[in-house]
Design an enzyme around this catalytic site. Structure first.
Site, PDB file in Angstrom:
ATOM      1  N   GLU A 135      36.981  35.124  52.746  1.00 41.04           N
ATOM      2  CA  GLU A 135      36.388  36.260  53.471  1.00 41.04           C
ATOM      3  C   GLU A 135      35.282  35.868  54.455  1.00 41.04           C
ATOM      4  O   GLU A 135      34.179  36.412  54.403  1.00 41.04           O
ATOM      5  CB  GLU A 135      35.863  37.288  52.465  1.00 41.04           C
ATOM      6  CG  GLU A 135      36.944  37.741  51.490  1.00 41.04           C
ATOM      7  CD  GLU A 135      36.460  38.773  50.470  1.00 41.04           C
ATOM      8  OE1 GLU A 135      35.241  39.001  50.372  1.00 41.04           O
ATOM      9  OE2 GLU A 135      37.307  39.347  49.782  1.00 41.04           O
ATOM     10  N   GLU A 183      46.314  38.648  46.399  1.00 43.11           N
ATOM     11  CA  GLU A 183      45.566  39.584  45.546  1.00 43.11           C
ATOM     12  C   GLU A 183      46.188  40.977  45.616  1.00 43.11           C
ATOM     13  O   GLU A 183      45.488  41.985  45.797  1.00 43.11           O
ATOM     14  CB  GLU A 183      44.091  39.638  45.983  1.00 43.11           C
ATOM     15  CG  GLU A 183      43.422  38.278  46.037  1.00 43.11           C
ATOM     16  CD  GLU A 183      41.916  38.320  46.264  1.00 43.11           C
ATOM     17  OE1 GLU A 183      41.303  39.397  46.139  1.00 43.11           O
ATOM     18  OE2 GLU A 183      41.358  37.252  46.565  1.00 43.11           O
TER      19      GLU A 183
HETATM   20  C1  XIL Z   1      36.781  40.966  42.076  1.00 40.17           C
HETATM   21  C2  XIL Z   1      37.072  40.948  40.585  1.00 40.17           C
HETATM   22  O1  XIL Z   1      38.371  41.469  40.361  1.00 40.17           O
HETATM   23  C3  XIL Z   1      36.044  41.745  39.839  1.00 40.17           C
HETATM   24  O2  XIL Z   1      36.226  41.615  38.430  1.00 40.17           O
HETATM   25  C4  XIL Z   1      34.632  41.264  40.221  1.00 40.17           C
HETATM   26  O3  XIL Z   1      33.671  42.050  39.565  1.00 40.17           O
HETATM   27  C5  XIL Z   1      34.446  41.337  41.722  1.00 40.17           C
HETATM   28  O4  XIL Z   1      35.452  40.570  42.356  1.00 40.17           O
HETATM   29  N1  XIL Z   1      38.449  39.891  46.781  1.00 40.17           N
HETATM   30  C6  XIL Z   1      38.376  38.710  46.081  1.00 40.17           C
HETATM   31  C7  XIL Z   1      38.249  38.744  44.599  1.00 40.17           C
HETATM   32  O5  XIL Z   1      38.557  37.626  46.674  1.00 40.17           O
HETATM   33  O6  XIL Z   1      37.517  37.652  44.110  1.00 40.17           O
HETATM   34  C8  XIL Z   1      37.610  40.043  44.136  1.00 40.17           C
HETATM   35  O7  XIL Z   1      37.656  40.066  42.716  1.00 40.17           O
HETATM   36  C9  XIL Z   1      38.340  41.224  44.729  1.00 40.17           C
HETATM   37  C10 XIL Z   1      38.268  41.205  46.242  1.00 40.17           C
END
Ligand code: XIL
Length: 386
Positions: free
Chosen positions: A171, A276
């Site tokens: 990101e 994701e």
């Molecule tokens: C999220 C997790 O799912 C949560 O448990 C945590 O509290 C916050 O992060 N993008 C990403 C992930 O790259 O690492 C994130 O994961 C969701 C958005």
């Protein structure tokens, strides 16, 4: 007496049933009777891409048994939802806590899975000390590069030859395609991305290395990412692929946008991974997956606390079918599709972008049963396993 005994047993059974129902919140729509092992997602798509999920600690230690059965039967790749993030693995200077990450990697090895490391350099879930020098002042560029290299060497080095692919930078872009003003950028400058990839390659030359981001279907942001990939490749940096997070909604982005995004990255000479995946079915004023956007709940924003209406369940199945049709169109260029979670119960979408809601973003419901969306994805597979 016998009649009394019978009544007592019947009322006990009813009471147990009521308790069980009230505990299994929220009630699910009639569960489809699909077997979760036959066929499986990983077999159905085996000629196309790996299929996986992000796991939490209860999942990779086998504590959540319903999830354990799903993970072992359905997936051939795993990602760590949180245990490899900087704050978890390197909470204070010089202190590395590998215990949970070790269990995660062992789980992947025992089940012959392609193991992902997530992530090395991000603006979130990184402790403040990383950017602080003496007297709380920002650390120097030189020292921050030194800390970054130490961290990457220690973590990637620890799992050299065991973790197969790393989200090296997560990101780094704004919606308009410019670089996010993170502490990494402010202190090091825009070569921090290149440095992170070089340090990771140095620590494990065989590992795949990825740039990972959300909303790359937005044209401006995608242009920024394509430019980033072009620059990295021009400098000879070892970048294997780009991760499209794909935290999507029912109607955003369109499959045409996703299709064009995959095609564009393919042309730039990198593999594409869907890293994701989840589908938010709840109302929201934003579709950003930025973790810093996190507002309080309000009943109007939580319309399905007691189960998903059938029409929305069907819309979700249709959406998943459209997504997998688009991914499968790019078999081989898209090398992996990973869901961000296993069942709706543990999905981060219950708390993002709005806290405390009941969301339904994945293929398995709160009781670890496959949803109609699971059937839709299986039916679409280019070739079913024999
Ligand atoms: C999220 C997790 O799912 C949560 O448990 C945590 O509290 C916050 O992060 N993008 C990403 C992930 O790259 O690492 C994130 O994961 C969701 C958005």
């Amino acid at each position: 007496m016998r009649r009394f005994l019978y009544l007592a047993i019947v009322s006990l059974a009813l009471a147990v049933n009521v308790t069980a129902q009230s505990q299994s919140s929220p009630p699910q729509p009639s569960a489809p009777q699909t077997s979760i092992s036959q066929p499986s997602l990983k077999d159905a798509y085996k000629d196309c891409f790996l299929v996986g999920a992000a796991l939490n600690a209860a999942e990779f230690t086998g504590e959540d048994q319903g999830e354990d059965a799903i993970i072992k039967s359905q997936f051939n790749t795993i990602s760590p939802e949180n245990v490899l993030k900087w704050e978890a693995i390197h909470p204070s200077p010089g202190t590395y806590n590998f215990s949970q990450a070790e269990k995660y990697v062992e789980f992947g090895e025992q089940n012959h899975m392609f193991i992902i490391g997530h992530n090395l350099v991000w603006h979130s879930q990184v402790p403040k000390w990383v950017f602080e020098g003496k007297n709380g002042k920002p650390v120097s560029r030189k020292e921050l590069l030194h800390r970054m290299r130490d961290h990457i060497r220690a973590v990637v080095g620890q799992y050299k030859g065991r973790i197969n692919g790393w989200d090296v930078v997560n990101e780094a872009l704004n919606e308009d395609g410019t670089l996010r003003q993170s502490s990494w950028l402010k202190i090091i400058g825009d070569d921090y991305i290149e440095k992170a990839f070089r340090f990771a390659h140095e620590a494990d030359p065989a590992a795949q290395l990825y740039y990972n981001d959300y909303s790359l279907e937005n044209e401006a942001k995608r242009r920024g990412a394509l430019e980033l990939v072009r620059k990295l490749k021009a400098k000879g940096v070892a970048i294997t692929g780009v991760g499209l997070q794909d935290h999507v909604n029912l109607d955003w982005p369109t499959t045409d946008q996703i299709d064009a995004t995959i095609t564009e990255f393919g042309k730039s000479g990198v593999k594409v991974m869907i890293t994701e995946l989840d589908v938010d079915v709840l109302p929201s004023s934003t579709h950003t997956a930025d973790v810093s956007y996190n507002v309080a709940s309000d009943p109007k924003l939580n319309p399905y606390p007691n189960g998903l209406p059938d029409a929305v369940q069907q819309a979700l199945a249709q959406r998943y079918a459209d997504l997998f049709r688009t991914y499968a169109k790019h078999c081989g260029l898209v090398t992996r599709v990973t869901f961000w979670g296993v069942t709706d119960k543990d999905s981060w979408k219950n708390n993002w972008p709005v806290r405390g809601r009941t969301n339904y973003p994945l293929l398995f419901d709160r009781s670890a049963q496959p949803k109609p969306a699971f059937d839709a994805v299986i039916q679409l597979a280019p070739r079913q396993a024999p």
